[in-house]
Design an enzyme around this catalytic site. Structure first.
Site, PDB file in Angstrom:
ATOM      1  CG  ASP A 176      -2.095   0.907   1.101  1.00 53.10           C
ATOM      2  OD1 ASP A 176      -2.307   1.457  -0.005  1.00 53.10           O
ATOM      3  OD2 ASP A 176      -2.810   1.095   2.090  1.00 53.10           O
TER       4      ASP A 176
ATOM      5  CG  HIS B 265       0.494   1.875  -9.454  1.00 53.32           C
ATOM      6  ND1 HIS B 265       0.182   1.575  -8.154  1.00 53.32           N
ATOM      7  CD2 HIS B 265      -0.552   2.617  -9.914  1.00 53.32           C
ATOM      8  CE1 HIS B 265      -1.003   2.108  -7.847  1.00 53.32           C
ATOM      9  NE2 HIS B 265      -1.466   2.747  -8.892  1.00 53.32           N
TER      10      HIS B 265
ATOM     11  CG  LEU C  43       9.188 -17.848  -3.464  1.00 55.12           C
ATOM     12  CD1 LEU C  43       8.928 -17.875  -1.956  1.00 55.12           C
ATOM     13  CD2 LEU C  43       9.858 -16.524  -3.843  1.00 55.12           C
TER      14      LEU C  43
END
Ligand code: FPP
Length: 235
Positions: free
Chosen positions: A13, A30, A124
């Site tokens: 955020d 972004h 992962l």
């Protein structure tokens, strides 16, 4: 680093605010945010975390101005296309959780190609919550169960888990949220029943490998009891 940490969730955020304070358009936040995803994936590999889930785009985010939505979708697409070979060479499996029916076909195609290409990677699991909301995930799971006519007496937490997008994936041990907000915002609401939380004022584009490592170390100092009493407190 002795305590095993299987799954970390991250609510990224603060991209918009990061750009705003610099007089930049929101998409610059972004864009920098995507670079941070790369940095934190590398850290997760180094720390031998099994699963990392990034909250990339919520169902509510579809209501943002079209231009911003288009830019985020383009960043996502480009990131996947660019990173796919790195994912494969580093053993990173990419998986999306979220509502696929709301995603434009061309974007979904890229997402599913990345999922297929990395399906056998084992170092992962990098999950991206895209077009995701926890309540929507639960409703879709219940609908699937109803379609299979599961008997109510046989319906339990394991059954529910098996219908979620995160079926087979361990619950998040730790959820990190950047930018000072202290709420879940519909992220993994079923799966986070016993998660620990780490909130930081840092905006996502300023989050670093060092702070991520600090959050993991902080988690490892905590004592998790899952509703039971601590071993030392027993009489
Ligand atoms: C939150 O910041 C961030 C988002 C809603 C989008 C996050 C998306 C990315 C980092 C790009 C997606 C691509 C990949 C590869 C994951 P905000 O815009 O809500 O910030 P604000 O609260 O300061 O306005």
């Amino acid at each position: 680093m002795s305590r095993i940490l299987k799954h970390v969730g991250i609510i990224m955020d603060g991209n918009g605010r990061w750009a705003q304070v610099r007089g930049l358009p929101r998409y610059e936040g972004h864009r920098r945010g995507v670079e941070k995803v790369k940095e934190i994936i590398s850290a997760a590999l180094r720390l031998k975390i099994n699963v990392i889930t990034f909250y990339a785009f919520s169902i509510e985010n579809w209501q943002r101005p079209k231009k911003e939505v288009d830019i985020i979708m383009e960043l996502l697409q480009n990131h996947l296309k660019r990173e796919i070979n790195n994912f494969i060479s580093q053993g990173i499996r990419f998986k999306m959780i979220g509502n696929r029916s709301l995603i434009p076909d061309n974007i979904l195609f890229v997402i599913e190609e990345a999922e297929k290409a990395t399906a056998n990677c084992k170092q992962l699991l990098a999950q991206f919550a895209i077009s995701y909301s926890g309540r929507d995930e639960i409703i879709r799971a219940v609908k699937k169960a109803l379609q299979q006519h599961i008997e109510p007496e046989k319906f339990n937490e394991d059954t529910m888990n098996s219908f979620l997008d995160t079926a087979e994936i361990p619950e998040p041990d730790l959820i990190i949220r950047t930018s000072g907000e202290q709420r879940l915002s519909n992220f993994l609401i079923w799966q986070s029943a016993y998660s620990e939380f780490y909130f930081t004022q840092t905006l996502w584009p300023d989050f670093t490998d060092d702070e991520f490592t600090e959050a993991i170390l902080d988690f490892q100092k905590r004592q998790r009891r899952f509703g039971k009493v601590s071993e030392f407190a027993r009489t």
